[in-house]
Design a protein around this motif. Structure first.
Motif, PDB file in Angstrom:
ATOM      1  N   VAL A  10     -33.582 -55.119  29.808  1.00 16.66           N
ATOM      2  CA  VAL A  10     -34.626 -55.140  30.837  1.00 16.66           C
ATOM      3  C   VAL A  10     -34.623 -56.478  31.581  1.00 16.66           C
ATOM      4  CG1 VAL A  10     -37.113 -55.020  31.294  1.00 16.66           C
ATOM      5  CG2 VAL A  10     -36.074 -53.507  29.557  1.00 16.66           C
ATOM      6  N   ASP A  11     -34.338 -56.420  32.889  1.00 15.07           N
ATOM      7  CA  ASP A  11     -34.415 -57.615  33.735  1.00 15.07           C
ATOM      8  C   ASP A  11     -35.722 -57.656  34.520  1.00 15.07           C
ATOM      9  OD1 ASP A  11     -31.498 -58.616  33.493  1.00 15.07           O
ATOM     10  OD2 ASP A  11     -31.283 -56.483  34.024  1.00 15.07           O
ATOM     11  N   ILE A  12     -36.162 -56.459  34.930  1.00 13.58           N
ATOM     12  CA  ILE A  12     -37.309 -56.340  35.841  1.00 13.58           C
ATOM     13  C   ILE A  12     -38.295 -55.338  35.269  1.00 13.58           C
ATOM     14  CG2 ILE A  12     -38.056 -55.601  38.157  1.00 13.58           C
ATOM     15  CD1 ILE A  12     -35.174 -56.360  39.135  1.00 13.58           C
ATOM     16  N   VAL A  13     -39.580 -55.683  35.344  1.00 12.78           N
ATOM     17  CA  VAL A  13     -40.631 -54.753  34.943  1.00 12.78           C
ATOM     18  C   VAL A  13     -41.339 -54.271  36.205  1.00 12.78           C
ATOM     19  CG1 VAL A  13     -42.889 -54.628  33.823  1.00 12.78           C
ATOM     20  CG2 VAL A  13     -40.960 -55.703  32.641  1.00 12.78           C
ATOM     21  N   TYR A  14     -41.455 -52.947  36.361  1.00 12.35           N
ATOM     22  CA  TYR A  14     -42.090 -52.378  37.561  1.00 12.35           C
ATOM     23  C   TYR A  14     -43.432 -51.786  37.143  1.00 12.35           C
ATOM     24  CZ  TYR A  14     -42.279 -49.813  42.077  1.00 12.35           C
ATOM     25  OH  TYR A  14     -42.623 -49.321  43.321  1.00 12.35           O
ATOM     26  N   ILE A  15     -44.534 -52.424  37.615  1.00 14.59           N
ATOM     27  CA  ILE A  15     -45.893 -52.044  37.221  1.00 14.59           C
ATOM     28  C   ILE A  15     -46.421 -50.949  38.145  1.00 14.59           C
ATOM     29  CG2 ILE A  15     -48.208 -52.950  36.712  1.00 14.59           C
ATOM     30  CD1 ILE A  15     -46.092 -54.589  35.305  1.00 14.59           C
TER      31      ILE A  15
END
Lengths: 370, 370
Positions: free
Chosen positions: B104-109
C-alpha cells in the motif's frame, strides 16, 4: 350573455393573438367596425423609431396616426417618413389636445421611465387607451395611480411586454405548463448589456428610477414569473456595483436575485449593465427548456432536453411571428372586443412590486416576504 | 536543479496527466521504478465500489491492493472480486497496522465526510500518501489539521476532484483562460439531485457536516472557482429548505449563492437535494461555454457560442478520457515524480472556506467578505 359573446370569451387571453380579421370585422365589433385603430407614439427615441414604428406595416388592426415629441426636427423627419399630417404631430405642451383627435385611439408611451405615469394619466384623461413601455413606472404607487386613472376613464391599459407575443416564449410557457420537462425545480434568467455613454438618461435615477434592473433586468423578472406561472412569496438579492465607475454614480450595475414561489420552485435572476446576457432556462425533473437569446428583438433560439433527447425547437411562425406587430394588434383587438389585455396594468404593477422587493432586499440585506 | 528535474517541472500541473509511462519508468523515478502504486480503498460504499474500484483496470500507474471496511461481508465480496488477499483486508480497528504493508502506497478515503479528517491523519501517520474524497472535511479547521499531518509525515495529500481530469472540463477551462468567448462576466453552476431515503448518512449532520452543499453543491463551488481562475472576495447566499420535509430536519435542502471575484466577475451557484441539475456556464462578452451535464460520471456535453456561431465541442479523448483513472494516476505520478497534486489539500481547504462563508451568509443574512 349571448352566444356571440361566449364565443368571443373563448378567444380571449393568449388565444386572442390568433383572433381572425373576420371575427373583428363582424357587425358586433365596437367601435368603428373593421378599421385599424390609430396609435399615437409618445417619445421618438430609438426603441420607438427603430423597433416599433416600422412594425405597423405588419399590423392587421393597428396603424400609426400621430407622433408626440419635444423635438420639432424629429416630428418633421418621422412625420414625413410615415405620412403623418401636421395636425397629428404634437409637442408635450399641446399633448392634451389629442383628446379631440378622432384619428387616435391608443397612445403608446415610450418615454423615460419616470414619465410613464404622468403621460399615461394624461392620455387616459384625454379619453385614449394606453400602451405603456416597461417598466410600467418607477414605483408601485405610480402604477396604482395609472391603473386608477385608466379605470376611471374606462380606457384599456397595457404594458409593452413584447416577449409574451414572441413564439419561442409562448411555446416555452406552453411546454412548462404541460410539464413537458417534468416538475419545475429552478428557473434562471439573466439579462444584461454593457452600457456605454455615462450621460444617457438610463443612468440618471431621476429619469430611470434605477439602474440595470429597471431597464434590462425587468426581462429576467418577467421571464421568471411567466415561466413559473405563479407569484413569488419571497425575494432576496445581492448588488454588485463598482461605485468608482463613472457610469454607476447614480444607479446600480449588477444585481443577482432569487425568488421563492409557493410551489417550492425557485427563480434565480441576474441583471447587468456590465456584461451581455439574454437567457432563460427552466429545469424540471425530466429535462430543461433553454432559450438563448430569449427576449431579443429577433433571432430567438430554444433547445429542449427531455431525458436524453436534446433538440432545437423552432415554433411555427404564426400571426405572432412578429412580436412587435402582435403586441400592437393585441391591444387593438382588446379595445375592439372589449377584452382585458393579457399584460395589463395589474401585470405591470406585479413586476414593480417584485422589483421594489429586490431593491429592498439589496439595501436591507435580508429576505423580503411578499 | 538538474536538467532532468527541470524537464519534469515542465510536465507538472495539468500537463502531468499526459506524462508518459516511459518518463515514469526512468532510473531516476522514486520509489519503486516503473511499478504501479498500490491503493487501499477505505470505505466500501457505492461510490467506491461502483465508480472507483472498477477503474483501476484503466490505470497505468495505479492498482488496487487493499480494502478497508467495517463490514466483513463486503471485505469478503470485493476481496474475492478484485483478488485482494486476506492480509490486505482491514477493519477500522486494525487499520493503523497498514503502516507495515509494503503493498500500500496510497490510502483513498471514501468515508462519510465527518470521518475524512481522522482517517487522513491516521493514514499519514501510517506513512501513506492520501487521496481524500470531497468535501475534504466538515470544517476548514479539520482541513488544516489534515494538511499539517501530511506535511509532517512528508506524504502527498490530494482531494478527489475528478472533474479536473475530465476532458470537457479541461477544455472549458482552457477556452475560458484563452478568452475564447471574451471577457468573462458571469459563471453559473447548478448541481442537484432529488434525495430519497431520509435515513441515509448524507442527511445526518453529524456524519455529513451539512446538506446538499456538502454533497452535490461542492461541484458548483469548485466549478465556479476553476472556471474563474481566481478566488472569491465575497460570498452571499439564500437558503430554501422546507423544514417540515422529513428529509431536511437536520440538513439544508437548497442554497442559492453568489461569489464576487477580484476582476469583477460574478459567480452564481445553486445546490439542491430537491431537483436535478448538472450544469456549468461561463458567459463572456463574445459568447458562452455551456456544459450539461458538466460533472457527471460520464456523458458530458459542451456547447460553445462565439458571436453567432454555436456548436457542440467534443474534446478528443486523451489519457484523461476516463476521469476516474486519470485522477488515480495523477496522484501516483505525483508520488513517483515528487510533484504536488493540482488539487492538493490547500485546494480542498479553499472550497471549505468558501462553503463556510456560504453557510455563514445564509445564517447571518449578509454578505461575507473573504
Amino acid at each position: 350573455m349571448t352566444e356571440e359573446i361566449d364565443r368571443r370569451t373563448t378567444l380571449a387571453g393568449l388565444g386572442a393573438i390568433g383572433l381572425t380579421a373576420a371575427a373583428c370585422g363582424s357587425a358586433q365589433v365596437p367601435p368603428g367596425g373593421g378599421r385599424k385603430l390609430g396609435y399615437a407614439i409618445v417619445g421618438l427615441g430609438s426603441y420607438a423609431t427603430r423597433q416599433i414604428m416600422p412594425r405597423f406595416k405588419d399590423c392587421r388592426f393597428s396603424r400609426l396616426t400621430a407622433l408626440v415629441s419635444g423635438t420639432p426636427s424629429k416630428l418633421e423627419q418621422y412625420g414625413e417618413e410615415y405620412g403623418i399630417p401636421g395636425r397629428n404631430r404634437y409637442s408635450y405642451a399641446n399633448f392634451d389636445s389629442i383628446r379631440s383627435n378622432p384619428d387616435v385611439d391608443i397612445v403608446y408611451i415610450i418615454l423615460p421611465n419616470s414619465m410613464h405615469a404622468e403621460y399615461t394619466v394624461r392620455a387616459a384623461r384625454a379619453g385614449k387607451h394606453v400602451m405603456c413601455e416597461k417598466p410600467m413606472a418607477v414605483s408601485s404607487a405610480e402604477c396604482q395611480q395609472m391603473i386608477a386613472a385608466c379605470r376611471q376613464a374606462n380606457r384599456k391599459l397595457m404594458i409593452g411586454y413584447r416577449s409574451r407575443f414572441q413564439p419561442h416564449n409562448i411555446e416555452a410557457i406552453r411546454l412548462a405548463r404541460s410539464r413537458a420537462v417534468g416538475k419545475p425545480g429552478l428557473i434562471e434568467s439573466e439579462h444584461g448589456f454593457t452600457i456605454g455613454d455615462p450621460t444617457q438618461w438610463r443612468l440618471k435615477r431621476a429619469l430611470s428610477g434605477g439602474g440595470s434592473l429597471m431597464d434590462i433586468g425587468i426581462y429576467s423578472v418577467q421571464a421568471l414569473r411567466y415561466m413559473a406561472g405563479e407569484e413569488p412569496v419571497s425575494v432576496s438579492s445581492t448588488e454588485f456595483t463598482d461605485r468608482r465607475d463613472v457610469r454607476f454614480r447614480d444607479c446600480e450595475d449588477r444585481i443577482a436575485f432569487n425568488f421563492l414561489f409557493p410551489s417550492g420552485l425557485i427563480g434565480q435572476g441576474f441583471s447587468s449593465y456590465n456584461s451581455n446576457h439574454n437567457h432563460l432556462r427552466l429545469s424540471g425533473d425530466k429535462g430543461w427548456i433553454d432559450l438563448d437569446p430569449a427576449t431579443s428583438y429577433g433571432g430567438q433560439k430554444m433547445r429542449v432536453r427531455i431525458g436524453s433527447d436534446e433538440r432545437e425547437v423552432d415554433p411555427p411562425a404564426g400571426p405572432g411571428a412578429n412580436q412587435f406587430a402582435a403586441q400592437l394588434d393585441h391591444l387593438s383587438q382588446c379595445v375592439l372586443t372589449n377584452r382585458e389585455p393579457i399584460v395589463n396594468g395589474e401585470e405591470g404593477l406585479r413586476d414593480l412590486r417584485v422589483m421594489e422587493a429586490i431593491y429592498r432586499s439589496m439595501k436591507e440585506g435580508r429576505t423580503i416576504r411578499l
